[in-house]
Design a protein around this motif. Structure first.
Motif, mmCIF file in Angstrom:
data_model
loop_
_atom_site.group_PDB
_atom_site.id
_atom_site.type_symbol
_atom_site.label_atom_id
_atom_site.label_comp_id
_atom_site.label_asym_id
_atom_site.label_seq_id
_atom_site.Cartn_x
_atom_site.Cartn_y
_atom_site.Cartn_z
ATOM 1 N N THR A 164 64.135 39.479 33.908
ATOM 2 C CA THR A 164 62.735 39.200 33.553
ATOM 3 C C THR A 164 62.236 40.182 32.499
ATOM 4 O OG1 THR A 164 62.340 38.368 35.765
ATOM 5 C CG2 THR A 164 60.401 38.892 34.479
ATOM 6 N N ALA A 165 62.606 41.454 32.667
ATOM 7 C CA ALA A 165 62.127 42.485 31.733
ATOM 8 C C ALA A 165 63.015 42.574 30.492
ATOM 9 C CB ALA A 165 62.072 43.837 32.438
ATOM 10 N N ASP A 166 64.070 41.770 30.470
ATOM 11 C CA ASP A 166 65.020 41.762 29.356
ATOM 12 C C ASP A 166 65.629 43.148 29.113
ATOM 13 O OD1 ASP A 166 66.503 40.644 27.342
ATOM 14 O OD2 ASP A 166 64.955 40.873 25.808
ATOM 15 N N LEU A 167 66.108 43.746 30.186
ATOM 16 C CA LEU A 167 66.763 45.052 30.101
ATOM 17 C C LEU A 167 68.161 44.954 30.702
ATOM 18 C CD1 LEU A 167 63.840 47.299 31.425
ATOM 19 C CD2 LEU A 167 64.596 47.087 29.045
ATOM 20 N N PRO A 168 69.128 45.688 30.161
ATOM 21 C CA PRO A 168 70.457 45.676 30.778
ATOM 22 C C PRO A 168 70.405 46.385 32.135
ATOM 23 C CG PRO A 168 70.353 47.298 29.005
ATOM 24 C CD PRO A 168 69.052 46.548 28.984
ATOM 25 N N PRO A 169 71.241 45.957 33.085
ATOM 26 C CA PRO A 169 71.212 46.553 34.426
ATOM 27 C C PRO A 169 71.349 48.085 34.421
ATOM 28 C CG PRO A 169 72.578 44.596 34.436
ATOM 29 C CD PRO A 169 72.188 44.834 33.009
ATOM 30 N N TRP A 170 72.144 48.623 33.509
ATOM 31 C CA TRP A 170 72.316 50.082 33.514
ATOM 32 C C TRP A 170 71.019 50.807 33.174
ATOM 33 C CZ3 TRP A 170 71.019 52.748 29.208
ATOM 34 C CH2 TRP A 170 71.086 52.107 27.970
ATOM 35 N N LEU A 171 70.156 50.161 32.364
ATOM 36 C CA LEU A 171 68.887 50.791 31.995
ATOM 37 C C LEU A 171 67.916 50.761 33.182
ATOM 38 C CD1 LEU A 171 67.372 52.268 29.832
ATOM 39 C CD2 LEU A 171 66.792 50.090 28.761
ATOM 40 N N VAL A 172 67.999 49.691 33.971
ATOM 41 C CA VAL A 172 67.197 49.635 35.198
ATOM 42 C C VAL A 172 67.614 50.779 36.118
ATOM 43 C CG1 VAL A 172 66.676 48.265 37.266
ATOM 44 C CG2 VAL A 172 66.804 47.153 35.026
ATOM 45 N N GLU A 173 68.919 51.036 36.185
ATOM 46 C CA GLU A 173 69.409 52.142 37.034
ATOM 47 C C GLU A 173 68.955 53.505 36.502
ATOM 48 O OE1 GLU A 173 70.431 51.642 40.035
ATOM 49 O OE2 GLU A 173 70.087 49.576 39.426
ATOM 50 N N GLU A 174 68.927 53.646 35.181
ATOM 51 C CA GLU A 174 68.412 54.893 34.588
ATOM 52 C C GLU A 174 66.959 55.117 35.017
ATOM 53 O OE1 GLU A 174 69.672 57.247 32.536
ATOM 54 O OE2 GLU A 174 71.586 56.380 31.921
ATOM 55 N N CYS A 175 66.187 54.046 34.961
ATOM 56 C CA CYS A 175 64.773 54.135 35.355
ATOM 57 C C CYS A 175 64.654 54.479 36.833
ATOM 58 C CB CYS A 175 64.053 52.822 35.079
ATOM 59 S SG CYS A 175 63.957 52.414 33.327
ATOM 60 N N HIS A 176 65.471 53.809 37.637
ATOM 61 C CA HIS A 176 65.455 54.065 39.084
ATOM 62 C C HIS A 176 65.753 55.526 39.373
ATOM 63 C CE1 HIS A 176 67.361 53.078 43.259
ATOM 64 N NE2 HIS A 176 66.201 53.664 43.371
ATOM 65 N N ALA A 177 66.706 56.090 38.640
ATOM 66 C CA ALA A 177 67.093 57.489 38.867
ATOM 67 C C ALA A 177 65.927 58.437 38.583
ATOM 68 C CB ALA A 177 68.292 57.848 37.983
ATOM 69 N N VAL A 178 65.101 58.090 37.608
ATOM 70 C CA VAL A 178 63.967 58.953 37.261
ATOM 71 C C VAL A 178 62.800 58.731 38.217
ATOM 72 C CG1 VAL A 178 62.253 59.492 35.493
ATOM 73 C CG2 VAL A 178 64.626 59.091 34.836
ATOM 74 N N VAL A 179 62.502 57.459 38.496
ATOM 75 C CA VAL A 179 61.338 57.139 39.330
ATOM 76 C C VAL A 179 61.612 57.466 40.804
ATOM 77 C CG1 VAL A 179 59.881 55.233 40.167
ATOM 78 C CG2 VAL A 179 60.439 55.421 37.744
ATOM 79 N N GLY A 180 62.825 57.238 41.250
ATOM 80 C CA GLY A 180 63.205 57.639 42.602
ATOM 81 C C GLY A 180 63.077 56.561 43.658
ATOM 82 N N ASP A 181 62.164 55.617 43.475
ATOM 83 C CA ASP A 181 61.954 54.573 44.474
ATOM 84 C C ASP A 181 62.233 53.226 43.831
ATOM 85 O OD1 ASP A 181 60.188 53.938 47.199
ATOM 86 O OD2 ASP A 181 59.991 52.412 45.650
ATOM 87 N N LEU A 182 63.082 52.429 44.454
ATOM 88 C CA LEU A 182 63.498 51.179 43.814
ATOM 89 C C LEU A 182 62.343 50.185 43.662
ATOM 90 C CD1 LEU A 182 65.709 49.448 42.548
ATOM 91 C CD2 LEU A 182 66.252 48.602 44.825
#
Lengths: 141, 90
Positions: free
Chosen positions: A64-82
């Protein structure tokens, strides 16, 4: 739902116990019992299990956000909560009046468990950050 | 001092863990850094084919650019750039 979001916000901003108690008092005095009991359950750490697989949530939001899965994981690592990460990544779209908390939980969230993948996806990953429940709702920790 | 509360303004205030780290008080989402869509849009508008990333967390942007048709790398290892980045981040 809006009242609960507001409570959540107030609890987070509070720097003193007295502010938190006042926020709880205001909330519990103003909402119907069904909303209050869901709020209590969520804030005490209640989690709905096996509603939607986190791996699918990640995938739908990435698409939906047009982002590759690895970038979602990068964001998750910074934000901390899925749940919070995914809510932030969805394009914002205002919803005029989100349903009350108990209505949301009973009529929309709980039925997701038995719903088809298409229905789950439509509800979880459609744009609408402002109406998205906070991460506590998804119970993704 | 009565009647005083503190707040913090930063792009990081967009998420809860960062706000919590500030130990309560209100966080305002306000930043002089561009966000992801703006960054990508600006890179597109420059028409550049080679992009050298000098600021902040370069890794994900470099990877994304390389996966999407740009030739990109991080310049943070360069001593002058590294010193400038340290000053900017302060």
């Amino acid at each position: 739902m809006r009242a609960f979001s507001q409570l959540f916000d107030q609890l987070e901003r509070a720097t003193q116990a007295s502010e938190r108690i006042a926020a709880f008092e205001d909330y519990f005095r103003s909402v119907p019992a069904a909303d209050a009991s869901w709020a209590m359950w969520i804030l005490m750490g209640g989690r709905l299990k096996r509603l939607v697989a986190p791996v699918q949530l990640r995938q739908w939001v990435a698409e939906t956000a047009d982002l590759p899965p690895w970038l979602v994981e990068e964001c998750h690592a910074v934000v901390g909560d899925l749940g919070e990460t995914l809510a932030l990544l969805l394009p914002p779209k205002a919803t005029p009046s989100p349903p009350a908390l108990a209505t949301l939980m009973q009529q929309r969230v709980l039925p997701l468990a038995g719903a088809s993948e298409a229905v789950q996806r439509d509800w979880c990953a459609r744009p609408g950050r402002s109406s998205m429940p906070d991460s506590a709702m998804f119970g993704t920790g | 001092m009565g009647g005083v509360s503190t707040a913090f303004a930063s792009g990081w205030m967009l998420f809860r863990a960062a706000r919590r780290q500030r130990g309560g008080g209100r966080g305002f989402v306000l930043s002089d850094h561009v966000d992801w869509p703006g960054l990508i849009a600006t890179i597109r508008e420059t028409g550049a084919s080679r992009v050298l990333v000098t600021h902040g967390v370069a890794g994900p942007l470099v990877r994304w650019l390389n996966e999407n048709g740009w030739q990109a790398e991080a310049l943070s290892a360069h001593p002058v750039i590294a010193a400038q980045t340290a000053v900017d981040a302060g």
